[in-house]
Scaffold this motif. Structure first.
Motif, PDB file in Angstrom:
ATOM      1  N   LYS A 240      39.258  37.520  25.180  1.00 40.42           N
ATOM      2  CA  LYS A 240      40.302  37.799  26.168  1.00 40.42           C
ATOM      3  C   LYS A 240      39.773  38.640  27.325  1.00 40.42           C
ATOM      4  O   LYS A 240      40.128  38.417  28.485  1.00 40.42           O
ATOM      5  CB  LYS A 240      41.472  38.517  25.488  1.00 40.42           C
ATOM      6  CG  LYS A 240      42.356  37.619  24.673  1.00 40.42           C
ATOM      7  CD  LYS A 240      43.065  36.600  25.568  1.00 40.42           C
ATOM      8  CE  LYS A 240      44.025  37.262  26.537  1.00 40.42           C
ATOM      9  NZ  LYS A 240      44.675  36.279  27.446  1.00 40.42           N
TER      10      LYS A 240
ATOM     11  N   SER B 231      37.866  36.431  29.609  1.00 39.79           N
ATOM     12  CA  SER B 231      38.805  35.599  30.350  1.00 39.79           C
ATOM     13  C   SER B 231      39.482  36.402  31.462  1.00 39.79           C
ATOM     14  O   SER B 231      39.679  35.913  32.585  1.00 39.79           O
ATOM     15  CB  SER B 231      39.851  35.014  29.391  1.00 39.79           C
ATOM     16  OG  SER B 231      40.776  34.201  30.077  1.00 39.79           O
ATOM     17  N   ASN B 232      39.838  37.648  31.160  1.00 37.48           N
ATOM     18  CA  ASN B 232      40.476  38.508  32.163  1.00 37.48           C
ATOM     19  C   ASN B 232      39.537  38.813  33.323  1.00 37.48           C
ATOM     20  O   ASN B 232      39.956  38.842  34.489  1.00 37.48           O
ATOM     21  CB  ASN B 232      40.947  39.814  31.517  1.00 37.48           C
ATOM     22  CG  ASN B 232      42.100  39.606  30.559  1.00 37.48           C
ATOM     23  OD1 ASN B 232      42.825  38.625  30.659  1.00 37.48           O
ATOM     24  ND2 ASN B 232      42.260  40.520  29.615  1.00 37.48           N
TER      25      ASN B 232
ATOM     26  N   GLU C 134      39.460  35.878  35.529  1.00 33.40           N
ATOM     27  CA  GLU C 134      40.694  35.760  36.295  1.00 33.40           C
ATOM     28  C   GLU C 134      40.690  36.713  37.487  1.00 33.40           C
ATOM     29  O   GLU C 134      41.150  36.367  38.572  1.00 33.40           O
ATOM     30  CB  GLU C 134      41.895  36.052  35.394  1.00 33.40           C
ATOM     31  CG  GLU C 134      43.236  35.852  36.079  1.00 33.40           C
ATOM     32  CD  GLU C 134      44.408  36.049  35.137  1.00 33.40           C
ATOM     33  OE1 GLU C 134      45.517  36.302  35.625  1.00 33.40           O
ATOM     34  OE2 GLU C 134      44.199  35.971  33.904  1.00 33.40           O
ATOM     35  N   LYS C 135      40.138  37.919  37.291  1.00 34.16           N
ATOM     36  CA  LYS C 135      40.085  38.901  38.367  1.00 34.16           C
ATOM     37  C   LYS C 135      38.994  38.571  39.381  1.00 34.16           C
ATOM     38  O   LYS C 135      39.139  38.874  40.569  1.00 34.16           O
ATOM     39  CB  LYS C 135      39.834  40.298  37.785  1.00 34.16           C
ATOM     40  CG  LYS C 135      40.972  40.841  36.941  1.00 34.16           C
ATOM     41  CD  LYS C 135      40.594  42.186  36.340  1.00 34.16           C
ATOM     42  CE  LYS C 135      41.703  42.729  35.443  1.00 34.16           C
ATOM     43  NZ  LYS C 135      41.303  44.008  34.784  1.00 34.16           N
TER      44      LYS C 135
ATOM     45  N   PRO D   5      37.174  35.297  40.035  1.00 29.16           N
ATOM     46  CA  PRO D   5      36.825  33.878  39.878  1.00 29.16           C
ATOM     47  C   PRO D   5      35.666  33.484  40.794  1.00 29.16           C
ATOM     48  O   PRO D   5      35.566  33.966  41.921  1.00 29.16           O
ATOM     49  CB  PRO D   5      38.119  33.162  40.280  1.00 29.16           C
ATOM     50  CG  PRO D   5      38.799  34.113  41.219  1.00 29.16           C
ATOM     51  CD  PRO D   5      38.478  35.488  40.706  1.00 29.16           C
TER      52      PRO D   5
ATOM     53  N   GLU E 242      39.462  26.502  35.260  1.00 26.02           N
ATOM     54  CA  GLU E 242      40.229  27.309  34.322  1.00 26.02           C
ATOM     55  C   GLU E 242      39.341  27.754  33.171  1.00 26.02           C
ATOM     56  O   GLU E 242      38.267  27.185  32.934  1.00 26.02           O
ATOM     57  CB  GLU E 242      41.435  26.542  33.772  1.00 26.02           C
ATOM     58  CG  GLU E 242      41.077  25.361  32.886  1.00 26.02           C
ATOM     59  CD  GLU E 242      42.291  24.726  32.227  1.00 26.02           C
ATOM     60  OE1 GLU E 242      43.287  25.453  32.003  1.00 26.02           O
ATOM     61  OE2 GLU E 242      42.246  23.522  31.936  1.00 26.02           O
ATOM     62  N   SER E 243      39.804  28.783  32.459  1.00 25.02           N
ATOM     63  CA  SER E 243      39.136  29.210  31.231  1.00 25.02           C
ATOM     64  C   SER E 243      40.143  29.111  30.098  1.00 25.02           C
ATOM     65  O   SER E 243      41.312  29.475  30.261  1.00 25.02           O
ATOM     66  CB  SER E 243      38.602  30.640  31.354  1.00 25.02           C
ATOM     67  OG  SER E 243      39.655  31.562  31.559  1.00 25.02           O
TER      68      SER E 243
ATOM     69  N   SER F 120      43.531  43.855  28.197  1.00 22.94           N
ATOM     70  CA  SER F 120      44.824  43.601  28.829  1.00 22.94           C
ATOM     71  C   SER F 120      45.969  44.044  27.920  1.00 22.94           C
ATOM     72  O   SER F 120      45.851  44.049  26.698  1.00 22.94           O
ATOM     73  CB  SER F 120      44.973  42.105  29.139  1.00 22.94           C
ATOM     74  OG  SER F 120      44.905  41.343  27.962  1.00 22.94           O
TER      75      SER F 120
ATOM     76  N   GLN G 127      51.482  33.170  25.129  1.00 20.20           N
ATOM     77  CA  GLN G 127      50.126  33.104  25.657  1.00 20.20           C
ATOM     78  C   GLN G 127      49.175  33.747  24.661  1.00 20.20           C
ATOM     79  O   GLN G 127      49.580  34.589  23.845  1.00 20.20           O
ATOM     80  CB  GLN G 127      50.030  33.846  27.001  1.00 20.20           C
ATOM     81  CG  GLN G 127      50.932  33.313  28.091  1.00 20.20           C
ATOM     82  CD  GLN G 127      50.541  31.922  28.533  1.00 20.20           C
ATOM     83  OE1 GLN G 127      49.352  31.597  28.631  1.00 20.20           O
ATOM     84  NE2 GLN G 127      51.532  31.084  28.801  1.00 20.20           N
TER      85      GLN G 127
END
Length: 244
Positions: A35, A38-39, A42-43, A45, A51-52, A101, A221
């Motif tokens: 996670k 992935s975060n 997202e912050k 890219p 996408e991940s 997160s 999610q």
């Protein structure tokens, strides 16, 4: 490509995706790394990222190889796969210091047994428990959504008490109703749509898990914490009426 610092391994998945394996098995510590990575993506890219997709212990990254190639200032130095791998390696260096997160805690109302939970008595018999014991155990644990998959919005949850962990059915059903709550081994999950499936069905929730009008189009999610709350048939009907 191995990365020994945090026991990560990167491998290609076709020509427009790669998988970062961060461990084996179902583990909260491993999933937090998934996670966090992935975060970070997202912050921050990269150009060409599509996408991940997190799973129990890995993260799959989909990208546009043409966009990645065109963004590379030295186009002779690296393939799109190598370029994305280098980006991931730089993020892995920061993984241990990245912030976890905030997790949402979501309650899921469930009618256990009866026509909504045709396998509840089997699960109880399999473990030498009463039906009430199974309901109490299943609704007392807090679960973690490790991944969304199989069908749109289907949450795979860990945290199952081994006292009620039950193998999948030998012969899957051809159709399982939306909202059905099931057990498969040490996992629990909820069917968002009518699909075939082999999980042991112990109840049903009135909540909709697949919400195509929203973004993201799922109620749950990866990373969410879940509590199941037993309700009556009358309360189930009230929930259904509220959605109309």
């Amino acid at each position: 490509m191995a990365y020994q610092k945090i026991n990560a391994h990167i491998r290609p998945l076709g020509d427009s995706a790669l998988v970062i394996q961060l461990g084996d098995g179902i583990s909260l510590a491993i999933h937090e790394k998934v996670k966090n990575l992935s975060n970070l993506l997202e912050k921050e890219p990269f150009t060409g990222l599509i996408e991940s997709v997190p799973s129990y212990n890995s993260l799959t990254i989909y990208y546009n190889p043409v966009a990645v190639f065109m963004s590379n200032t030295d186009k002779d130095s690296a393939s799109p796969y190598n370029k994305v791998s280098a980006i991931i390696l730089s993020l892995l260096d920061r993984l241990e210091t990245s912030e976890t997160s905030e997790q949402r805690l979501i309650t899921i109302p469930v009618v256990y047994g009866g026509e909504f939970g045709p396998d509840l008595e089997y699960v109880a018999s399999y473990h030498g428990l009463s039906v009430e014991d199974v309901i109490q155990i299943h609704s007392s644990n807090e679960y973690l959504v490790y991944m969304i998959g199989f069908a749109p919005g289907f949450p795979f949850m860990g945290g199952m008490d081994e006292r009620i962990a039950t193998p999948r059915k030998d012969s899957p059903r051809l159709a399982i109703a939306p909202g059905s709550v099931g057990i498969a081994g040490k996992q629990t999950g909820i069917y968002p749509l009518e699909t075939p499936g082999g999980w042991q069905i112990i109840g049903r929730t009135p909540l909709d898990l697949f919400l195509p009008e929203l973004s993201p189009p799922t109620l749950l999610q990866a990373g969410d914490r879940i509590l199941y709350v037993p309700i009556t048939l009358e309360e189930y009907a009230v929930y259904k009426e509220m959605k109309q």
